[in-house]
Design an enzyme around this catalytic site. Structure first.
Site, PDB file in Angstrom:
ATOM      1  N   ASP A  61     -52.043  60.312  -2.043  1.00 48.92           N
ATOM      2  CA  ASP A  61     -51.386  60.516  -3.336  1.00 48.92           C
ATOM      3  C   ASP A  61     -50.767  59.181  -3.747  1.00 48.92           C
ATOM      4  O   ASP A  61     -50.766  58.226  -2.973  1.00 48.92           O
ATOM      5  CB  ASP A  61     -50.364  61.647  -3.272  1.00 48.92           C
ATOM      6  CG  ASP A  61     -49.246  61.378  -2.287  1.00 48.92           C
ATOM      7  OD1 ASP A  61     -49.197  60.271  -1.716  1.00 48.92           O
ATOM      8  OD2 ASP A  61     -48.414  62.263  -2.088  1.00 48.92           O
ATOM      9  N   SER A  62     -50.254  59.109  -4.955  1.00 49.17           N
ATOM     10  CA  SER A  62     -49.777  57.820  -5.468  1.00 49.17           C
ATOM     11  C   SER A  62     -48.389  57.479  -4.959  1.00 49.17           C
ATOM     12  O   SER A  62     -47.931  56.351  -5.077  1.00 49.17           O
ATOM     13  CB  SER A  62     -49.727  57.869  -6.993  1.00 49.17           C
ATOM     14  OG  SER A  62     -48.679  58.735  -7.412  1.00 49.17           O
ATOM     15  N   GLY A  63     -47.706  58.458  -4.419  1.00 52.30           N
ATOM     16  CA  GLY A  63     -46.325  58.265  -4.006  1.00 52.30           C
ATOM     17  C   GLY A  63     -45.340  58.702  -5.076  1.00 52.30           C
ATOM     18  O   GLY A  63     -44.164  58.915  -4.804  1.00 52.30           O
ATOM     19  N   GLY A  64     -45.828  58.846  -6.302  1.00 52.17           N
ATOM     20  CA  GLY A  64     -44.953  59.172  -7.426  1.00 52.17           C
ATOM     21  C   GLY A  64     -44.182  60.463  -7.227  1.00 52.17           C
ATOM     22  O   GLY A  64     -42.970  60.516  -7.448  1.00 52.17           O
ATOM     23  N   PHE A  65     -44.873  61.496  -6.780  1.00 59.94           N
ATOM     24  CA  PHE A  65     -44.220  62.793  -6.635  1.00 59.94           C
ATOM     25  C   PHE A  65     -43.088  62.730  -5.608  1.00 59.94           C
ATOM     26  O   PHE A  65     -41.978  63.201  -5.876  1.00 59.94           O
ATOM     27  CB  PHE A  65     -45.247  63.864  -6.244  1.00 59.94           C
ATOM     28  CG  PHE A  65     -44.654  65.219  -6.035  1.00 59.94           C
ATOM     29  CD1 PHE A  65     -44.273  65.993  -7.122  1.00 59.94           C
ATOM     30  CD2 PHE A  65     -44.445  65.726  -4.760  1.00 59.94           C
ATOM     31  CE1 PHE A  65     -43.703  67.255  -6.942  1.00 59.94           C
ATOM     32  CE2 PHE A  65     -43.876  66.985  -4.567  1.00 59.94           C
ATOM     33  CZ  PHE A  65     -43.511  67.737  -5.661  1.00 59.94           C
ATOM     34  N   ASP A 122     -48.269  58.241 -11.589  1.00 55.25           N
ATOM     35  CA  ASP A 122     -47.999  59.015 -12.800  1.00 55.25           C
ATOM     36  C   ASP A 122     -46.553  59.477 -12.819  1.00 55.25           C
ATOM     37  O   ASP A 122     -45.854  59.405 -11.806  1.00 55.25           O
ATOM     38  CB  ASP A 122     -48.927  60.239 -12.876  1.00 55.25           C
ATOM     39  CG  ASP A 122     -48.695  61.205 -11.732  1.00 55.25           C
ATOM     40  OD1 ASP A 122     -48.318  60.751 -10.631  1.00 55.25           O
ATOM     41  OD2 ASP A 122     -48.890  62.422 -11.918  1.00 55.25           O
ATOM     42  N   GLN A 126     -51.554  64.602 -17.339  1.00 55.86           N
ATOM     43  CA  GLN A 126     -50.233  65.235 -17.404  1.00 55.86           C
ATOM     44  C   GLN A 126     -50.060  65.903 -18.762  1.00 55.86           C
ATOM     45  O   GLN A 126     -51.013  66.044 -19.507  1.00 55.86           O
ATOM     46  CB  GLN A 126     -49.141  64.186 -17.148  1.00 55.86           C
ATOM     47  CG  GLN A 126     -49.084  63.687 -15.703  1.00 55.86           C
ATOM     48  CD  GLN A 126     -48.572  64.740 -14.723  1.00 55.86           C
ATOM     49  OE1 GLN A 126     -48.238  65.867 -15.095  1.00 55.86           O
ATOM     50  NE2 GLN A 126     -48.537  64.389 -13.440  1.00 55.86           N
ATOM     51  N   GLY A 159     -49.059  68.247 -12.700  1.00 53.62           N
ATOM     52  CA  GLY A 159     -47.958  68.939 -13.359  1.00 53.62           C
ATOM     53  C   GLY A 159     -48.116  70.430 -13.528  1.00 53.62           C
ATOM     54  O   GLY A 159     -47.413  71.042 -14.331  1.00 53.62           O
ATOM     55  N   ASP A 203     -55.294  70.604  -2.581  1.00 51.00           N
ATOM     56  CA  ASP A 203     -54.472  70.310  -1.407  1.00 51.00           C
ATOM     57  C   ASP A 203     -53.213  71.128  -1.548  1.00 51.00           C
ATOM     58  O   ASP A 203     -52.838  71.507  -2.657  1.00 51.00           O
ATOM     59  CB  ASP A 203     -54.057  68.827  -1.366  1.00 51.00           C
ATOM     60  CG  ASP A 203     -52.860  68.568  -2.269  1.00 51.00           C
ATOM     61  OD1 ASP A 203     -53.068  68.513  -3.495  1.00 51.00           O
ATOM     62  OD2 ASP A 203     -51.713  68.474  -1.779  1.00 51.00           O
ATOM     63  N   CYS A 218     -61.901  86.137  11.455  1.00 49.52           N
ATOM     64  CA  CYS A 218     -61.821  84.674  11.526  1.00 49.52           C
ATOM     65  C   CYS A 218     -62.400  84.179  12.851  1.00 49.52           C
ATOM     66  O   CYS A 218     -62.161  84.779  13.900  1.00 49.52           O
ATOM     67  CB  CYS A 218     -60.365  84.229  11.389  1.00 49.52           C
ATOM     68  SG  CYS A 218     -60.128  82.448  11.527  1.00 49.52           S
ATOM     69  N   HIS A 259     -55.190  78.163  12.614  1.00 51.70           N
ATOM     70  CA  HIS A 259     -55.756  79.276  11.845  1.00 51.70           C
ATOM     71  C   HIS A 259     -55.630  79.004  10.350  1.00 51.70           C
ATOM     72  O   HIS A 259     -56.595  79.209   9.596  1.00 51.70           O
ATOM     73  CB  HIS A 259     -55.055  80.585  12.208  1.00 51.70           C
ATOM     74  CG  HIS A 259     -55.377  81.695  11.260  1.00 51.70           C
ATOM     75  ND1 HIS A 259     -56.551  82.418  11.348  1.00 51.70           N
ATOM     76  CD2 HIS A 259     -54.719  82.167  10.174  1.00 51.70           C
ATOM     77  CE1 HIS A 259     -56.592  83.290  10.342  1.00 51.70           C
ATOM     78  NE2 HIS A 259     -55.491  83.164   9.620  1.00 51.70           N
TER      79      HIS A 259
HETATM   80 ZN   LIG Z   1     -58.146  82.365  12.716  1.00 54.64          ZN
END
Ligand SMILES: [Zn+2]
Length: 387
Positions: free
Chosen positions: A93-97, A147, A195, A222, A272, A310, A341
């Site tokens: 990420d850009s670091g902005g957040f 941003d 944005q 955003g 993400d 699973c 998991h």
């Molecule tokens: Zn699992």
């Protein structure tokens, strides 16, 4: 170009698409969920665990790596991939957040953000050029443009200013990459971030500006920050309709299984979110029939795995009763097994969505998933009450 994106299939009933990105660290199949390695590690998991879960790209946080251990250390250790022994793709990420949400005494201007480290109070400055140099120094595959995110709800004038700034910073970030390339560096792919909050006109205006810039992909910024979900999905629909079809689209910070499929249906390729693993470490996981709180007393004698459907290591080997015991006893293995998991579930959901798109059955896949996810089946003992 640092990134070669191609589409394998379009769904006929929705806007879902299946694609692939070629990076210097292997191919990334989309739709893709990126586990978050905040400080150069996806908490409690090894790179082999991530590979076993089917992960081919992770996200690392620029702000954290910049403050500790520092870009120079990572660079001297051969870059982030070698430093953390992960040889597949990395998006930073850009670091902005984080600068805006974690640091102290920050001052935002057109130049960038001045702030004090949340670790030791030291003073720093990150602007659009610095954000690109830091990400390039880390050796990421995909970098994000710096941003400005506004807290919603925000006054129209504040949203407008953040769009103006985001556009200015986007152009300056691209120019910085060009300068790096002239010096033989800057091999990173770079995504622009749209944005404008949930104001349709501002988001349109923002993208009108970004569209003329040579970004390798576009992110939807955003959203999912407190506004209503239907409004967010409208913005996703609008953004995806305007983003170029031949570039990857990344919806930042979204990781609820239902939201992921809703966004895939609208044409999003990448996701993400820290929540699936953060919740897992606290004993709550998504399973194919809903949300399971493994600490609940109802599971004290439950021999079933977290999710009978699973195939992850945790579900192949351990019972709910054992996991509940580990959480109750404060054993760190509990966090690791639940995280394993959680990552398998989200990475696997994106992978199964991809398979369904390729087969032309995404609509049916999504409906079947939602029906089962909302059923609550397997969450409770046959005669028990809902947890
Ligand atoms: Zn699992």
């Amino acid at each position: 170009m640092a990134l070669n994106f191609s589409l394998d299939a379009h769904d006929t009933h929705t806007h879902a698409r299946a694609g692939r990105m070629a990076t210097a660290h292997g191919e990334v199949l989309t739709p893709a969920f990126m586990p978050v390695g905040t400080q150069g590690a996806v908490k409690t998991l090894t790179p082999d665990d991530l590979s076993a879960a089917g992960t081919d790209i992770i996200l690392a946080n620029t702000y954290h790596m910049y403050l500790r251990p520092g870009v120079e250390t990572v660079r001297q250790m051969g870059g982030l991939h070698r430093f953390m022994s992960w040889d597949r793709a990395i998006l930073t990420d850009s670091g902005g957040f984080q600068v805006l949400s974690m640091s102290e005494l920050r001052k935002v201007s057109d130049r960038g953000v001045e702030f004090r480290s949340h670790l030791d109070g030291s003073r720093h400055f990150i602007g659009p050029e610095e954000a690109i140099r830091i990400q390039d120094g880390l050796g990421t595959d995909i970098a994000m443009s710096f941003d400005e995110l506004v807290d919603l709800p925000a006054e129209p004038a504040v949203v407008k200013q953040s769009v103006d700034r985001t556009l200015d910073w986007a152009a300056r970030g691209l120019a910085e990459r060009e300068r790096l390339r002239d010096q033989g560096r800057g091999a990173i792919a770079l995504f622009g971030i749209n944005q404008g909050g949930v104001d349709p006109a501002e988001r349109r205006r923002c993208f009108d500006g970004l569209a003329s810039m040579p970004f390798d992909g576009y992110a939807l910024g955003g959203l999912w920050v407190g506004e209503s979900k239907s409004l967010s999905l409208e913005m996703v629909e609008q953004d995806c309709a305007r983003f170029p079809a031949d570039r990857p689209r990344y919806l930042m910070g979204v990781g609820h299984p239902v939201d992921v499929l809703d966004a895939v249906a609208r044409g999003v390729d990448m996701f993400d979110c820290v929540l699936p693993t953060r919740n897992a470490r606290r004993g709550t996981v998504f399973v194919s029939t809903g949300r399971l709180v493994v600490k609940n007393a109802a599971y004290a004698n439950d021999p079933r795995p977290l999710d009978p459907d699973c195939g992850c290591y945790t579900c192949r080997r351990f019972s709910r009763a054992y996991l509940r015991h580990l959480f109750a006893a404060g054993e760190t293995l509990a966090m690791r097994l639940a995280s394993l998991h959680a990552v398998t579930q989200l990475v696997g959901l994106a992978r199964r969505a991809r398979a369904a798109i390729l087969e032309g059955s995404f609509r049916e896949f999504r409906e079947a998933f939602l029906t089962r996810f909302r059923s609550g089946e397997t969450l409770i003992a046959a005669q028990g009450s809902s947890g």
